[in-house]
Design an enzyme around this catalytic site. Structure first.
Site, PDB file in Angstrom:
ATOM      1  N   LYS A  50      -5.173  16.164 -31.369  1.00 35.66           N
ATOM      2  CA  LYS A  50      -4.734  16.714 -30.092  1.00 35.66           C
ATOM      3  C   LYS A  50      -3.135  17.046 -30.049  1.00 35.66           C
ATOM      4  O   LYS A  50      -2.586  17.826 -29.527  1.00 35.66           O
ATOM      5  CB  LYS A  50      -4.968  15.784 -29.053  1.00 35.66           C
ATOM      6  CG  LYS A  50      -6.587  15.754 -28.740  1.00 35.66           C
ATOM      7  CD  LYS A  50      -6.566  14.537 -27.683  1.00 35.66           C
ATOM      8  CE  LYS A  50      -8.225  14.386 -27.384  1.00 35.66           C
ATOM      9  NZ  LYS A  50      -8.931  13.868 -28.423  1.00 35.66           N
ATOM     10  N   TYR A  58      14.532  -3.588  -7.423  1.00 40.16           N
ATOM     11  CA  TYR A  58      15.819  -3.690  -6.857  1.00 40.16           C
ATOM     12  C   TYR A  58      16.740  -4.539  -7.683  1.00 40.16           C
ATOM     13  O   TYR A  58      17.966  -4.486  -7.902  1.00 40.16           O
ATOM     14  CB  TYR A  58      15.627  -4.257  -5.430  1.00 40.16           C
ATOM     15  CG  TYR A  58      17.059  -4.682  -4.622  1.00 40.16           C
ATOM     16  CD1 TYR A  58      17.624  -3.391  -3.950  1.00 40.16           C
ATOM     17  CD2 TYR A  58      17.393  -5.750  -4.502  1.00 40.16           C
ATOM     18  CE1 TYR A  58      19.015  -3.802  -3.501  1.00 40.16           C
ATOM     19  CE2 TYR A  58      18.621  -6.277  -3.921  1.00 40.16           C
ATOM     20  CZ  TYR A  58      19.536  -5.106  -3.546  1.00 40.16           C
ATOM     21  OH  TYR A  58      20.732  -5.271  -2.704  1.00 40.16           O
ATOM     22  N   ARG A  59      16.040  -5.783  -8.044  1.00 36.67           N
ATOM     23  CA  ARG A  59      17.040  -6.934  -9.117  1.00 36.67           C
ATOM     24  C   ARG A  59      16.993  -6.389 -10.149  1.00 36.67           C
ATOM     25  O   ARG A  59      18.200  -6.646 -10.813  1.00 36.67           O
ATOM     26  CB  ARG A  59      16.178  -8.152  -8.682  1.00 36.67           C
ATOM     27  CG  ARG A  59      17.091  -9.225  -9.486  1.00 36.67           C
ATOM     28  CD  ARG A  59      16.349 -10.778  -8.898  1.00 36.67           C
ATOM     29  NE  ARG A  59      17.254 -11.650  -9.523  1.00 36.67           N
ATOM     30  CZ  ARG A  59      16.780 -12.601 -10.748  1.00 36.67           C
ATOM     31  NH1 ARG A  59      15.784 -12.187 -11.172  1.00 36.67           N
ATOM     32  NH2 ARG A  59      17.829 -13.544 -11.107  1.00 36.67           N
ATOM     33  N   VAL A 109       9.831  -3.404  -1.599  1.00 36.78           N
ATOM     34  CA  VAL A 109      10.836  -4.580  -1.698  1.00 36.78           C
ATOM     35  C   VAL A 109      10.067  -6.077  -1.493  1.00 36.78           C
ATOM     36  O   VAL A 109       9.154  -6.125  -0.753  1.00 36.78           O
ATOM     37  CB  VAL A 109      11.939  -4.684  -0.409  1.00 36.78           C
ATOM     38  CG1 VAL A 109      12.750  -5.777  -0.491  1.00 36.78           C
ATOM     39  CG2 VAL A 109      12.613  -3.469  -0.441  1.00 36.78           C
ATOM     40  N   ASN A 133       6.448  -8.506 -18.140  1.00 37.20           N
ATOM     41  CA  ASN A 133       5.647  -9.900 -17.748  1.00 37.20           C
ATOM     42  C   ASN A 133       4.428 -10.090 -18.552  1.00 37.20           C
ATOM     43  O   ASN A 133       4.165 -11.309 -19.018  1.00 37.20           O
ATOM     44  CB  ASN A 133       5.327  -9.755 -16.522  1.00 37.20           C
ATOM     45  CG  ASN A 133       6.309  -9.815 -15.152  1.00 37.20           C
ATOM     46  OD1 ASN A 133       7.413 -10.272 -15.705  1.00 37.20           O
ATOM     47  ND2 ASN A 133       6.176  -9.560 -14.280  1.00 37.20           N
TER      48      ASN A 133
END
Length: 575
Positions: free
Chosen positions: A312, A418-419, A428, A513
């Site tokens: 592909k 955001y952080r 948020v 994580n």
């Protein structure tokens, strides 16, 4: 990828009209027209033991064996050449399951990873490194020691084996990806909030998703019954969590990956998770490659890319197009449209499509919606529109002001993208705690009532989700003033003893994580949003059977230190 990527990719494509009476969702063709199955497994007479492997994955193995010329036969049948078992299986347990005193003459007991590698390489590979150890009492002559066996395995074989673990594992009873933002909930009480997603904080097993967390694919495993912590990987810098995301490689193959991402998204919205995972693996490999791919041989040499995927890639290089994109089912843009409704997962989107719905107006006027889905539909455009960082700051400050009106010592921190310093945010997440370990109690309900009275909270998605000692609210907020949009807001109240791990969890990207949790597992530890534990006992399938001992982690830096990692600032956790 943009949530509306498929819709943008095919704005003017002529639809292929399927039989209107069909209730089965059209799938992307398994192979191109004229493509024939190869019988490169013709010498294989195999028996697949489903225990541990799982029914769905075993059936997939069996289908592939027959499709490529192999034969299925009973374990005690004449001429059986290979008996395929789960990775954690030992010889004696296999015999008990097979109800045999010993293996049939000429049969080899091999791990399922061997068959995965055969299917990936499209050839019968050597079983060295994949055979189940046979105790000497079952042999007529001594078996070579493990050290001798390891010495006979060429360098790199273990890494190749670990790469193949990205082949489809048995579909779990609940997802093995980290807890996601809520997607479906039948009511506002705490319960799994998606028909496709559920979480209890830590995955029950390291899965294909965890392996994606390793740039190199290297993944140490432990033997059955080994309760001692495994040593850390020899090369920590091959783990995503050990590297700053600021050092992400330049994507030299963007012209290829952007087309493959459309297919990956198409498979994902159709519920074909394993094929979507295969494409995701190839896309990540291409993005990390140090130069533009220029040939079929070069594509095949990249770990994570097989021959079919390489074909592909070359098609895109030679023609600038991929024919499979022309065969995407007409259902895919509609499924993506529906699955972007907050509260509607892949299964619900497919159900709506099968009921004949084709637009948001159809859903609005005809579908039976849960409370959460109705809210998601009402704010559909607002939820898809990312908010500027300045707006997220205002939301954090609004929650902080309301909380500190009850107790000025409460800590309120906005996490997520955001952080991590991103310019825009999808939603948020605000963590709330108190350093004294006590004063956070009782604040949850009072804070929500206060924010509702102000008119800041406009809709409740999940009014209270209990997660151990943590309390979580999922809802919708809107800042005062004309032209303001409705935004997704999660408020999580945590005890101070869990604050560092919660802060780490709600800050890092999903990829980062997964890498942290996978690394912890190789060390005999367990990491979740609650705690970092050591001396954790797991069975051969990776499931915890002993919780271990919680380690003190006053700060995020302590978590990194205990895992043997250099500390990464929030902005460096954006993988």
């Amino acid at each position: 990828m943009d949530p509306r990527g498929i819709l943008k990719a095919f704005p003017k494509r002529q639809k292929i009209h399927a039989d209107a009476s069909s209730k089965v969702l059209a799938k992307i063709p398994r192979r191109e027209e004229g493509e024939e199955a190869e019988e490169w497994l013709s010498s294989l007479r195999a028996h697949v033991v489903r225990t541990g492997i799982g029914r769905a994955r075993a059936e997939l193995f069996e289908k592939q064996i027959v499709q490529h010329g192999g034969q299925l036969c009973p374990a005690q049948g004449p001429g059986v050449t290979h008996i395929v078992v789960d990775e954690g299986m030992d010889y004696e347990r296999a015999l008990r399951l097979l109800r045999l005193p010993q293996l049939p003459p000429g049969a080899q007991l091999v791990k399922s990873a061997w068959l995965s590698l055969c299917l990936q390489e499209r050839r019968l590979v050597d079983v060295a490194g994949f055979s189940i150890f046979i105790p000497s009492r079952y042999l007529d002559h001594p078996q070579p020691s493990k050290a001798e066996q390891d010495a006979s395995i060429p360098p790199g074989t273990h890494e190749a084996l670990l790469q193949t673990a990205l082949s489809p594992p048995p579909p779990p009873t609940r997802p093995v990806s980290p807890p996601q933002k809520a997607k479906e909930a039948p009511n506002t009480q705490a319960q799994p909030i998606s028909d496709d997603e559920a979480s209890d904080g830590e995955e029950t097993q390291v899965s294909a998703a965890d392996l994606e967390a390793l740039i190199s694919g290297h993944y140490p495993t432990s033997l059955e019954g080994d309760c001692e912590p495994s040593p850390a990987p020899a090369v920590l810098d091959k783990w995503v969590c050990a590297q700053p995301s600021s050092q992400k490689a330049t994507n030299h193959n963007l012209h290829i990956t952007e087309k493959l991402e459309v297919l990956a998204k198409a498979y994902s919205v159709q519920g074909d998770k394993w094929r979507a995972l295969g494409y995701a693996k190839a896309i990540n490999a291409l993005k990390s490659f140090h130069k533009p791919v220029t040939s079929y041989q070069e594509a095949c040499s990249i770990p994570g890319i097989g021959k079919r995927m390489a074909e592909k890639i070359i098609e895109i290089l030679e023609s600038g197009h991929l024919r499979k994109l022309d065969h995407i089912s007409e259902s895919v843009p509609v499924l993506e449209l529906f699955s972007n409704i907050w509260g509607a997962g892949t299964k619900t989107a497919q159900m709506w499509y099968q009921q004949g719905f084709r637009s948001l107006e159809d859903i609005r006027s005809q579908a039976s919606l849960t409370t959460q889905q109705a809210i998601g539909l009402k704010h559909y455009s607002d939820f898809l529109e990312r908010m500027p960082r300045e707006e997220a700051t205002e939301i954090e400050q609004t929650v902080q002001k309301a909380a500190q009106a009850f107790n000025s010592g409460l800590l309120c921190v906005a996490c997520g993208s955001y952080r991590r310093g991103k310019a825009t945010c999808g939603d948020v997440d605000v963590l709330i705690t108190h350093p004294d370990g006590r004063s956070h109690r009782g604040i949850f309900s009072r804070l929500l009532d206060s924010l509702r009275q102000e008119g800041f909270l406009t809709d409740d998605l999940v009014s209270q989700e209990e997660n151990g000692q943590q309390q979580k609210y999922l809802g919708v907020c809107r800042l005062p003033g004309p032209g303001r949009r409705h935004r997704r807001l999660d408020i999580i109240v945590v005890p101070y003893s869990e604050f560092a791990c919660a802060l780490l969890y709600f800050t890092g990207s999903a990829h980062f994580n997964r890498s942290m949790r996978a690394l912890a597992k190789t060390k005999g530890m367990s990491l979740s949003e609650h705690a970092l534990s050591t001396a954790v006992v797991r069975n051969t399938h990776g499931c915890k059977v002993g919780p271990g001992r919680v380690l003190p982690t006053p700060t995020e830096k302590d978590v990194f230190r205990l895992l043997g990692l250099p500390y990464r600032e929030p902005a460096e956790r954006d993988w």
